[in-house]
Scaffold this motif. Sequence first.
Motif, PDB file in Angstrom:
ATOM      1  N   LEU B  61      18.037  34.126 -46.576  1.00  0.00           N
ATOM      2  CA  LEU B  61      17.412  34.842 -45.466  1.00  0.00           C
ATOM      3  C   LEU B  61      18.151  36.148 -45.225  1.00  0.00           C
ATOM      4  O   LEU B  61      17.560  37.231 -45.174  1.00  0.00           O
ATOM      5  N   LEU B  65      16.754  39.809 -45.840  1.00  0.00           N
ATOM      6  CA  LEU B  65      16.664  40.728 -44.706  1.00  0.00           C
ATOM      7  C   LEU B  65      17.230  42.090 -45.091  1.00  0.00           C
ATOM      8  O   LEU B  65      16.666  43.140 -44.788  1.00  0.00           O
ATOM      9  N   THR B  70      12.241  39.365 -50.567  1.00  0.00           N
ATOM     10  CA  THR B  70      12.661  38.007 -50.235  1.00  0.00           C
ATOM     11  C   THR B  70      12.696  37.086 -51.438  1.00  0.00           C
ATOM     12  O   THR B  70      13.247  35.989 -51.363  1.00  0.00           O
ATOM     13  N   GLY B  71      12.089  37.509 -52.534  1.00  0.00           N
ATOM     14  CA  GLY B  71      12.012  36.601 -53.665  1.00  0.00           C
ATOM     15  C   GLY B  71      11.092  35.435 -53.409  1.00  0.00           C
ATOM     16  O   GLY B  71      11.303  34.342 -53.923  1.00  0.00           O
ATOM     17  N   THR B  72      10.080  35.662 -52.585  1.00  0.00           N
ATOM     18  CA  THR B  72       9.082  34.621 -52.337  1.00  0.00           C
ATOM     19  C   THR B  72       7.690  35.215 -52.528  1.00  0.00           C
ATOM     20  O   THR B  72       7.484  36.404 -52.331  1.00  0.00           O
ATOM     21  N   ARG B 120      -1.540  36.043 -42.616  1.00  0.00           N
ATOM     22  CA  ARG B 120      -0.676  36.617 -41.576  1.00  0.00           C
ATOM     23  C   ARG B 120       0.667  35.908 -41.539  1.00  0.00           C
ATOM     24  O   ARG B 120       1.719  36.543 -41.435  1.00  0.00           O
ATOM     25  N   GLY B 124       4.304  37.544 -42.294  1.00  0.00           N
ATOM     26  CA  GLY B 124       5.403  37.398 -41.345  1.00  0.00           C
ATOM     27  C   GLY B 124       6.664  36.919 -42.034  1.00  0.00           C
ATOM     28  O   GLY B 124       7.771  37.293 -41.667  1.00  0.00           O
ATOM     29  N   ARG B 125       6.485  36.125 -43.056  1.00  0.00           N
ATOM     30  CA  ARG B 125       7.648  35.647 -43.803  1.00  0.00           C
ATOM     31  C   ARG B 125       8.058  36.631 -44.889  1.00  0.00           C
ATOM     32  O   ARG B 125       8.898  36.328 -45.730  1.00  0.00           O
ATOM     33  N   ARG B 126       7.405  37.745 -44.916  1.00  0.00           N
ATOM     34  CA  ARG B 126       7.766  38.842 -45.819  1.00  0.00           C
ATOM     35  C   ARG B 126       7.745  38.431 -47.283  1.00  0.00           C
ATOM     36  O   ARG B 126       8.672  38.726 -48.042  1.00  0.00           O
ATOM     37  N   VAL B 149       1.610  44.185 -49.375  1.00  0.00           N
ATOM     38  CA  VAL B 149       2.157  43.630 -50.622  1.00  0.00           C
ATOM     39  C   VAL B 149       1.055  43.518 -51.658  1.00  0.00           C
ATOM     40  O   VAL B 149      -0.117  43.430 -51.308  1.00  0.00           O
TER      41      VAL B 149
END
Lengths: 342, 342
Positions: B61, B65, B70-72, B120, B124-126, B149
């Motif tokens: 995290l 940040l 984020t690698g997701t 959404r 939010g979790r980027r 993205v």
Amino acid sequence: MTQATGPARSHPATLGDVARLAGVSIATASKALNGRSQVRAETRQRVIEAAERLSFRPNQLARGLLAGRTGTVGLLTSDLEGRFSIPILMGAEDAFGAGEVAVFLCDARGDAIREQHHVRALLGRRVDGLIVVGSRTDPRPSLGRELPVPVVYAYAPSDDPADLSIVPDNVDAGRIAVEHLLACGRTRISHITGDPGYLAARDRAEGARAALADAGLDLVGEPRFGAWSEGWGRAATALLLDRHPDLDAVLCGSDQIARGVMDVLRERGHRVPEDVAVMGFDNWQVLTSSSRPPLTSVDMNLEQVGRAAAHALFTAISGVRRSGIEALPCRVVIRGSTAPLS
Amino acid sequence: MTQATGPARSHPATLGDVARLAGVSIATASKALNGRSQVRAETRQRVIEAAERLSFRPNQLARGLLAGRTGTVGLLTSDLEGRFSIPILMGAEDAFGAGEVAVFLCDARGDAIREQHHVRALLGRRVDGLIVVGSRTDPRPSLGRELPVPVVYAYAPSDDPADLSIVPDNVDAGRIAVEHLLACGRTRISHITGDPGYLAARDRAEGARAALADAGLDLVGEPRFGAWSEGWGRAATALLLDRHPDLDAVLCGSDQIARGVMDVLRERGHRVPEDVAVMGFDNWQVLTSSSRPPLTSVDMNLEQVGRAAAHALFTAISGVRRSGIEALPCRVVIRGSTAPLS
DNA sequence: TAGCTTTCAGAAAGCCTTTTCGGTCCATTT
DNA sequence: AAATGGACCGAAAAGGCTTTCTGAAAGCTA
């Protein structure tokens, strides 16, 4: 149609942007958006509008960093391909998605090394908990007691009784299957099932026997263990009919076996369900509904298992641990292949 | 077995803990663990040992940040139940898992509202990107161009040509299927397929016709559209045999249809494959391998589609955008239901 | 020895949000 | 008029990490 455009996309709006646009401090903006009370209604409105205009989404990373909880869980399957994992996964995803929890999906492909790798990666991402979905109902090695987050095992129980496992109740499944056949007036019931190396096969057979014993009956012949395939269903039925031509029901360990059984029964001139009732296991739609007649089958309620696992993980995260193996009931889905003996 | 133990689990180790144990500053610890050069070998060793002792895992995290990535990624399916999503999902998960990317799984259950909600939440979790997996090959509404993205559509293409979509090439699939039948010496080929509302059905029929035309032939009768079911396969075959008893091959729009076709062929005394060759689509193991004879089928290479989508998303994240619809080839899996005409 | 470069360690800023606490302003009370 | 209280807002710290920049010490040349 390939074109390089550079990764430059304007950064998503931050709380700071919102605050600036609304002409307030970051703190106030935060309070306004989170419904805190220390903000004048008019100010709050201004902030909300600014947030909307910038289509602001609070950064969950920052939030998670601060809160110590990320609102994410890991879903570790050993075998995505297998059709049993999917409904469980759906149930869990559903239960979490309804809350504000996001699910990391990891497929270990039955490889312990890869599983370990995924666990480490998930812990690095600070998941709040883990669900481990097995591919068969046989016990599997525990991930260990030293993990910093709670773990719930679904379908395949952990071999450590200190862990919590949610599984379908295969013994009861065998029992209710036989009870349905008995309710249809059948008394000469035989059992053709799959690989005896699978606990599910043994459990179902045990449950079936128990239900028959309760009615003062016994299986016609021994349970015939073999493979989970149509081929085995056909072969076993041929043998069975030679030995016991008078049977009036066959309980099958899977829908695939049941299909094979029905094929041979029909070929040999036995009518289903008039002469012989047939039941399958797993309630696999593509097989049960397109067979002739449609196949009565036991549904393991796997979505329910997934949902229950998600729910258990939820409560574990909030501090209430349970342990042991919790078995969930299955249900009989009645179709044309079973009917009261007329 | 229920016991409340409170959520108190010792916090996972932080970089600060490692630094303290190793007797260095946080900055040095970070550099040591990340292979930066400004650390003496001996110091680095000390830090690494300390990290190991505390089983330190860097908090992704915090890292995300800071890095802005984020690698997701989000994997948005419209229909987990459908069996087509699963292999795609496996392929994508596989491709990402090999790198250090974690996958958020979201199932919208075919509901646009829920889909929007998930998008959404993911933003939010980027997440660094999105893969949208459809449940049929028909075009679906784009998520829009305004997302911060990159997005790749898999299986079902986006209706916006500016988006990138990776889909199986159903026209080519129809073509190679017919080519296989032609190679087996079949010339009187009929086509029984599914719901004409599905683009996949129309595309395959088109490809089949094209291949026949290239050989100076045409289909025996019109393609028979209906449902993707065994029942339709049976019904259509009965009609077909009445009208064209001389056919020597049936190309089916799905493995289920093929199963129904084979049943009726056998009942009417036609041998498969000696008299009539039968081919299915989808290569659905449970149907193809357990039918009698095993069914030749066209595999859509869905895992490949998933992997390609993951790869495309990867490159898009690093800045190289593509757009348009990219169709991936399918392959014929030959089994017993087709054989050279002897 | 003075002055230079090189090597390695640490201080501090920054990422984005939440929350606590202190401060300002205005209205009310004594 | 002075004091009290409430309503509202903002400064600042915290959370864990990376990175840049500053500093110190050591090794080298002249």
